[in-house]
Design a protein around this motif. Structure first.
Motif, PDB file in Angstrom:
ATOM      1  N   ALA A 190      27.871  15.935 -18.164  1.00 60.65           N
ATOM      2  CA  ALA A 190      28.340  15.919 -19.556  1.00 60.65           C
ATOM      3  C   ALA A 190      28.196  17.289 -20.206  1.00 60.65           C
ATOM      4  O   ALA A 190      29.064  17.716 -20.973  1.00 60.65           O
ATOM      5  CB  ALA A 190      27.553  14.876 -20.348  1.00 60.65           C
ATOM      6  N   SER A 191      27.100  17.991 -19.901  1.00 59.19           N
ATOM      7  CA  SER A 191      26.877  19.312 -20.500  1.00 59.19           C
ATOM      8  C   SER A 191      27.932  20.317 -20.047  1.00 59.19           C
ATOM      9  O   SER A 191      28.358  21.180 -20.822  1.00 59.19           O
ATOM     10  CB  SER A 191      25.473  19.825 -20.161  1.00 59.19           C
ATOM     11  N   ILE A 192      28.363  20.209 -18.793  1.00 61.38           N
ATOM     12  CA  ILE A 192      29.409  21.104 -18.277  1.00 61.38           C
ATOM     13  C   ILE A 192      30.737  20.847 -18.993  1.00 61.38           C
ATOM     14  O   ILE A 192      31.442  21.775 -19.396  1.00 61.38           O
ATOM     15  CB  ILE A 192      29.585  20.909 -16.757  1.00 61.38           C
ATOM     16  N   VAL A 193      31.060  19.570 -19.175  1.00 58.80           N
ATOM     17  CA  VAL A 193      32.326  19.197 -19.823  1.00 58.80           C
ATOM     18  C   VAL A 193      32.351  19.641 -21.287  1.00 58.80           C
ATOM     19  O   VAL A 193      33.385  20.110 -21.801  1.00 58.80           O
ATOM     20  CB  VAL A 193      32.541  17.672 -19.718  1.00 58.80           C
ATOM     21  N   LEU A 194      31.216  19.504 -21.968  1.00 61.07           N
ATOM     22  CA  LEU A 194      31.172  19.774 -23.405  1.00 61.07           C
ATOM     23  C   LEU A 194      30.910  21.232 -23.763  1.00 61.07           C
ATOM     24  O   LEU A 194      31.126  21.640 -24.923  1.00 61.07           O
ATOM     25  CB  LEU A 194      30.088  18.907 -24.061  1.00 61.07           C
ATOM     26  N   MET A 195      30.437  22.044 -22.820  1.00 65.17           N
ATOM     27  CA  MET A 195      30.052  23.418 -23.108  1.00 65.17           C
ATOM     28  C   MET A 195      31.156  24.220 -23.806  1.00 65.17           C
ATOM     29  O   MET A 195      30.900  24.867 -24.837  1.00 65.17           O
ATOM     30  CB  MET A 195      29.619  24.125 -21.822  1.00 65.17           C
ATOM     31  N   PRO A 196      32.413  24.218 -23.309  1.00 67.58           N
ATOM     32  CA  PRO A 196      33.459  25.007 -23.981  1.00 67.58           C
ATOM     33  C   PRO A 196      33.691  24.581 -25.430  1.00 67.58           C
ATOM     34  O   PRO A 196      33.870  25.427 -26.318  1.00 67.58           O
ATOM     35  CB  PRO A 196      34.701  24.751 -23.120  1.00 67.58           C
ATOM     36  N   LEU A 197      33.689  23.273 -25.692  1.00 64.47           N
ATOM     37  CA  LEU A 197      33.924  22.773 -27.042  1.00 64.47           C
ATOM     38  C   LEU A 197      32.743  23.093 -27.963  1.00 64.47           C
ATOM     39  O   LEU A 197      32.932  23.390 -29.147  1.00 64.47           O
ATOM     40  CB  LEU A 197      34.175  21.264 -27.003  1.00 64.47           C
ATOM     41  N   ALA A 198      31.521  23.028 -27.421  1.00 68.95           N
ATOM     42  CA  ALA A 198      30.343  23.353 -28.216  1.00 68.95           C
ATOM     43  C   ALA A 198      30.360  24.818 -28.641  1.00 68.95           C
ATOM     44  O   ALA A 198      30.008  25.150 -29.782  1.00 68.95           O
ATOM     45  CB  ALA A 198      29.079  23.048 -27.416  1.00 68.95           C
ATOM     46  N   LEU A 199      30.784  25.706 -27.741  1.00 65.30           N
ATOM     47  CA  LEU A 199      30.873  27.135 -28.060  1.00 65.30           C
ATOM     48  C   LEU A 199      31.996  27.408 -29.053  1.00 65.30           C
ATOM     49  O   LEU A 199      31.922  28.350 -29.857  1.00 65.30           O
ATOM     50  CB  LEU A 199      31.100  27.944 -26.777  1.00 65.30           C
ATOM     51  N   LEU A 200      33.021  26.582 -29.012  1.00 62.05           N
ATOM     52  CA  LEU A 200      34.149  26.742 -29.926  1.00 62.05           C
ATOM     53  C   LEU A 200      33.790  26.299 -31.342  1.00 62.05           C
ATOM     54  O   LEU A 200      34.309  26.846 -32.331  1.00 62.05           O
ATOM     55  CB  LEU A 200      35.341  25.928 -29.411  1.00 62.05           C
ATOM     56  N   TYR A 201      32.889  25.305 -31.452  1.00 60.58           N
ATOM     57  CA  TYR A 201      32.504  24.772 -32.754  1.00 60.58           C
ATOM     58  C   TYR A 201      31.017  25.000 -33.018  1.00 60.58           C
ATOM     59  O   TYR A 201      30.242  24.065 -33.235  1.00 60.58           O
ATOM     60  CB  TYR A 201      32.820  23.282 -32.833  1.00 60.58           C
ATOM     61  N   LEU A 202      30.609  26.254 -33.025  1.00 60.47           N
ATOM     62  CA  LEU A 202      29.218  26.600 -33.308  1.00 60.47           C
ATOM     63  C   LEU A 202      28.901  26.358 -34.784  1.00 60.47           C
ATOM     64  O   LEU A 202      29.748  26.598 -35.658  1.00 60.47           O
ATOM     65  CB  LEU A 202      28.950  28.063 -32.963  1.00 60.47           C
ATOM     66  N   PRO A 203      27.678  25.876 -35.102  1.00 55.79           N
ATOM     67  CA  PRO A 203      27.319  25.674 -36.515  1.00 55.79           C
ATOM     68  C   PRO A 203      27.228  27.007 -37.255  1.00 55.79           C
ATOM     69  O   PRO A 203      26.959  28.052 -36.657  1.00 55.79           O
ATOM     70  CB  PRO A 203      25.948  24.984 -36.426  1.00 55.79           C
ATOM     71  N   ASN A 204      27.436  26.960 -38.564  1.00 58.40           N
ATOM     72  CA  ASN A 204      27.460  28.171 -39.378  1.00 58.40           C
ATOM     73  C   ASN A 204      26.073  28.679 -39.754  1.00 58.40           C
ATOM     74  O   ASN A 204      25.923  29.830 -40.161  1.00 58.40           O
ATOM     75  CB  ASN A 204      28.268  27.922 -40.663  1.00 58.40           C
ATOM     76  N   GLN A 205      25.061  27.813 -39.653  1.00 59.46           N
ATOM     77  CA  GLN A 205      23.713  28.218 -40.027  1.00 59.46           C
ATOM     78  C   GLN A 205      22.687  27.546 -39.134  1.00 59.46           C
ATOM     79  O   GLN A 205      22.987  26.592 -38.422  1.00 59.46           O
ATOM     80  CB  GLN A 205      23.438  27.851 -41.486  1.00 59.46           C
ATOM     81  N   LEU A 206      21.461  28.077 -39.171  1.00 60.34           N
ATOM     82  CA  LEU A 206      20.387  27.528 -38.363  1.00 60.34           C
ATOM     83  C   LEU A 206      20.028  26.130 -38.872  1.00 60.34           C
ATOM     84  O   LEU A 206      20.052  25.875 -40.086  1.00 60.34           O
ATOM     85  CB  LEU A 206      19.160  28.433 -38.417  1.00 60.34           C
ATOM     86  N   PRO A 207      19.671  25.199 -37.973  1.00 59.89           N
ATOM     87  CA  PRO A 207      19.340  23.832 -38.399  1.00 59.89           C
ATOM     88  C   PRO A 207      18.000  23.765 -39.119  1.00 59.89           C
ATOM     89  O   PRO A 207      17.112  24.586 -38.882  1.00 59.89           O
ATOM     90  CB  PRO A 207      19.297  23.064 -37.072  1.00 59.89           C
TER      91      PRO A 207
END
Length: 297
Positions: A190-207
């Motif tokens: 799952a992490s391999i599949v989602l990695m590109p999308l996660a990098l594309l939608y990075l959060p704007n600020q620290l949690p």
């Protein structure tokens, strides 16, 4: 089903029930893709560390294709769908809708595995879905297009859980793969599949601190330890009975939602829950479990 398997099922329900609280807190701050990538990647690291400490040998390369498929249909897609739905739904309602999973699983088992089901099982599954309809239909939240799409996303997630449960049974039933390796393989896939999308939608600020703790709870308890229990049950009692855990998940989800998020609970909530509890009695054949336990004692 033995008392040992029932105990594992109840523990799994408590871990999965808390996941809806964690996603409700994390999704608005991090976005569904980054939140779920964090969930499955941290869960993979946790499980690999556990395997190293326990000196468990892994052979992930042998079944890497199956792990990518399993990670996609049983983790990446349903996790993201639920996280997205919780941008508009309460955590309680999202956990309730998730209880439709055993119905999808039973239907898929019949069509795919040619399994035969008793009338008792079908009655329990239908009764459980009626309980869910009561909870959703009488919910005080005003319906709009975003809410409808969110509900459809949650239902679609339940469908993918059903497909994933049956696929894992078929793909690994003739292997000697341990639940630990299945859990690692799924989350890593799952992490391999989602990695590109996660990098594309990075959060704007620290949690914030609460979001960070939610991600850790989601990764370690709801995912890492939770899927160890899940695959153990899949191999021992089959997908339909294992995924009937989702009848228990709404109870935990509602409790956490009320305590930590102050989500409203109405009379229909209790009526729906009672209906679902009765359905569990039929689906899991609890009467026979108790009788066998008493005989052993």
């Amino acid at each position: 089903m033995s008392f040992k398997h029932l105990s594992a099922l109840l523990l799994l329900a408590s871990f999965w029930g808390s996941s809806f609280l964690f996603m409700k807190i994390g999704a608005p701050a991090l976005g569904p893709f980054f939140l779920i990538e964090s969930r499955v990647l941290l869960a993979t690291i946790f499980l690999l560390a556990y395997a190293f400490i326990m000196k468990q040998k892994l052979s992930l390369k042998v079944h890497w294709k199956q792990y990518i498929i399993l990670g996609t249909i049983n983790a990446a897609i349903p996790f993201v769908l639920i996280a997205t739905s919780e941008l508009y739904l309460t955590s309680s309602l999202a956990s309730i809708i998730n209880a439709t999973t055993p119905l999808f699983t039973a239907i898929i088992s019949i069509l795919w595995m040619k399994e035969t089901k008793s009338s008792r099982t079908f009655f329990g599954l239908i009764l459980g879905c009626i309980g869910v309809i009561i909870l959703v239909g009488w919910n005080p939240i005003a319906f709009n297009m975003k809410l409808v799409i969110a509900i459809m996303a949650s239902c679609l997630a339940a469908l993918f859980y059903g497909i994933g449960g049956v696929y894992s049974k078929i793909a690994f039933q003739h292997t000697k793969i341990k639940p630990l390796e299945l859990a690692i393989g799924q989350q890593f896939g799952a992490s391999i599949v989602l990695m590109p999308l996660a990098l594309l939608y990075l959060p704007n600020q620290l949690p914030s601190l609460s979001v960070s703790f939610s991600v850790l709870g989601l990764a370690i308890f709801s995912t890492g330890i939770g899927y160890l229990l899940y695959f153990y049950l899949i191999k021992n009692i089959g997908p339909t009975k294992t995924l009937s855990v989702t009848f228990l998940v709404p109870i935990v989800g509602i409790v956490w939602g009320v305590i930590f998020l102050h989500e409203p609970v109405t009379a229909s909530t209790f009526i729906g829950l009672i209906t679902i509890l009765i359905s569990i009695f039929y689906v899991m054949d609890i009467k026979n479990i108790l009788l066998r336990t008493n005989k052993k004692i």
